[in-house]
Enzyme design. Structure first.
Site, PDB file in Angstrom:
ATOM      1  N   ASN A 315       9.803  39.357  58.954  1.00  0.00           N
ATOM      2  CA  ASN A 315      10.306  38.308  59.840  1.00  0.00           C
ATOM      3  C   ASN A 315       9.265  37.880  60.869  1.00  0.00           C
ATOM      4  O   ASN A 315       9.571  37.137  61.801  1.00  0.00           O
ATOM      5  CB  ASN A 315      11.576  38.777  60.545  1.00  0.00           C
ATOM      6  CG  ASN A 315      12.743  38.906  59.581  1.00  0.00           C
ATOM      7  OD1 ASN A 315      12.876  38.133  58.643  1.00  0.00           O
ATOM      8  ND2 ASN A 315      13.592  39.908  59.804  1.00  0.00           N
ATOM      9  N   HIS A 317       7.776  39.486  63.250  1.00  0.00           N
ATOM     10  CA  HIS A 317       7.743  40.063  64.597  1.00  0.00           C
ATOM     11  C   HIS A 317       7.541  41.571  64.471  1.00  0.00           C
ATOM     12  O   HIS A 317       7.699  42.154  63.396  1.00  0.00           O
ATOM     13  CB  HIS A 317       8.991  39.718  65.412  1.00  0.00           C
ATOM     14  CG  HIS A 317      10.273  40.232  64.846  1.00  0.00           C
ATOM     15  ND1 HIS A 317      11.497  39.677  65.124  1.00  0.00           N
ATOM     16  CD2 HIS A 317      10.542  41.256  64.007  1.00  0.00           C
ATOM     17  CE1 HIS A 317      12.434  40.331  64.493  1.00  0.00           C
ATOM     18  NE2 HIS A 317      11.892  41.294  63.814  1.00  0.00           N
ATOM     19  N   CYS A 352       8.420  40.566  70.026  1.00  0.00           N
ATOM     20  CA  CYS A 352       6.986  40.634  70.290  1.00  0.00           C
ATOM     21  C   CYS A 352       6.252  40.138  69.056  1.00  0.00           C
ATOM     22  O   CYS A 352       6.544  40.576  67.930  1.00  0.00           O
ATOM     23  CB  CYS A 352       6.593  42.064  70.627  1.00  0.00           C
ATOM     24  SG  CYS A 352       4.834  42.313  70.853  1.00  0.00           S
TER      25      CYS A 352
END
Length: 418
Positions: A315, A317, A352
């Site tokens: 995904n 991240h 993040c």
């Protein structure tokens, strides 16, 4: 007669008496009489077509008077082995060796396919496939603790346990037939670009497995409010059934394109609700608020943390397991040496990305400051943030003293024993 001739051609019959032998050699002279002498004009050897082939023996020269003494001497002369049924067969050794090799290889392959553990503590599920149990609502999978998953204390790390939890969660969705194109997303979620993101995680570790142990992980899902889903895990020793770790988490949906949280569509709810298990959380929720810490309240700060390419999931991240490693990077070394992690609570604030620069802050509770070697319990507060101050994860960790046998590995002893 035909049978007798065939048998005699394979199995020579010894002569019953010396007279028979003499007559045998007498026939040699008669048969040799069929060979005519060499013609001086043609230089060719003429052979009577009606003559019989001589036996395979050393015969006396033609025209030479053969005496009984000469025949006795010729009996001693060595002759080729008689032609029998056995020595006329081809050499089967190479073929037999090839057949033996093929059978041994086939037996080895069959043993690998029909492999069963010889000891009850060996891996029961060697291929890690897992299975659905308890009325189709609980997923169970076994893991063997590998040598590269343990630390200096010869026990599995918290990151290893977290990876087991994540793996069983995804395999649960896959085994239930709900896995779409996304990372753990159902088909209806994939149509709407929706993914699952974790907002809260709480883990209680009663005991850490060691190298070679086999752990059994059970996981199931339940409803959490109107737009959330709770997933619980129970980790036990596969041999004894002892509870090792309990974990509970809350998940919500986020749009993969806009990166905003989303409500659960009714179509998605229809997919997942049949798999909800009505049960209380396996871990009693720690309702204490996680305080915010900063440069002034933190005792330890680790800066310049950056995700690597391998830290990203599909995904795009950072995987939530990586956050725990960054949080523990700022934990005081004396605590890591004398204590082990007993509980951890995490609140995920934002995701993040690959280009993020992070800082890890840790504040030790008042009872632990200045006495980190104390064998008593220690509590720490944590914050993982971007360099601009935006919060990524807030956390709380609780630590208990390590057992005395773990200190011997590092050449240390507990403070109270010293």
């Amino acid at each position: 007669m035909v049978a007798t001739a065939a048998a005699s051609s394979f199995f020579p019959v010894p002569s019953p008496s010396g007279d028979a032998k003499a007559s045998k050699y007498g026939s040699v002279s008669a048969s040799l009489g069929g060979i005519k002498s060499k013609s001086a004009s043609s230089g060719a050897l003429q052979v009577n077509t009606n003559a019989q082939a001589p036996p395979n023996i050393i015969a006396p020269p033609v025209g030479l008077t053969t005496s009984m003494e000469t025949l006795k001497n010729e009996d001693v002369v060595s002759s080729p082995a008689p032609r029998t049924f056995i020595n006329q067969l081809p050499d089967w050794s190479m073929l037999l060796a090839a057949i033996t090799t093929m059978f041994l290889a086939a037996e080895k392959q069959w043993m690998m396919l029909d492999w069963k553990p010889k000891r009850p503590d060996m891996l029961i599920d060697p291929f890690g496939i897992g299975r659905i149990v308890q009325d189709g609502l609980v997923f169970r999978q076994n893991f063997s603790i590998r040598s590269y998953e343990i630390g200096a204390d010869r026990t599995a790390s918290i990151e290893t346990l977290m990876n087991h939890l994540q793996e069983t969660a995804l395999n649960h969705v896959k085994t239930a037939g709900l896995l779409g194109d996304g990372f753990g997303a159902t088909p209806e979620m994939s149509k709407r670009n929706l993914i699952w993101v974790v907002t809260r995680m709480q883990i209680l570790a009663d005991r850490y497995p060691t190298w070679g142990d086999v752990v059994q992980v059970d996981t199931w899902v339940s409803a959490s409010g109107k737009n959330g889903m709770r997933r619980d895990w129970l980790v036990r020793d596969a041999k004894t059934g002892e509870t090792l770790t309990r974990a509970s988490s809350v998940w919500v949906m986020m749009n993969k394109v806009t990166r905003r949280l989303s409500k659960i569509p009714e179509e998605v709810r229809g997919e997942i609700e049949p798999y909800f298990l009505t049960s209380d959380p396996v871990v009693n929720e720690d309702s204490r608020k996680l305080p915010k810490i900063d440069d002034n309240t933190a005792d330890y700060i680790r800066k310049s943390l950056a995700p690597r390419w391998n830290d990203l999931d599909v995904n795009q991240h950072v995987n939530n397991v990586k956050y725990i490693g960054w949080i523990l990077d700022s934990a005081p070394p004396p605590i890591l040496e004398s204590h082990e992690l007993a509980a951890i609570t995490l609140e995920y604030r934002r995701e993040c990305g690959r280009d993020s620069k992070l800082q890890s802050l840790t504040a030790v509770s008042d009872t632990g400051i200045g006495n980190l070697g104390n064998p008593g319990e220690v509590e720490c507060q944590h914050l993982l943030r971007l360099e601009d101050g935006a919060e990524i994860v807030r956390g709380r960790t609780e630590w208990r003293p390590k057992y005395a046998n773990n200190f011997g590995i590092m050449g240390q002893i507990p403070v109270e024993s010293a």
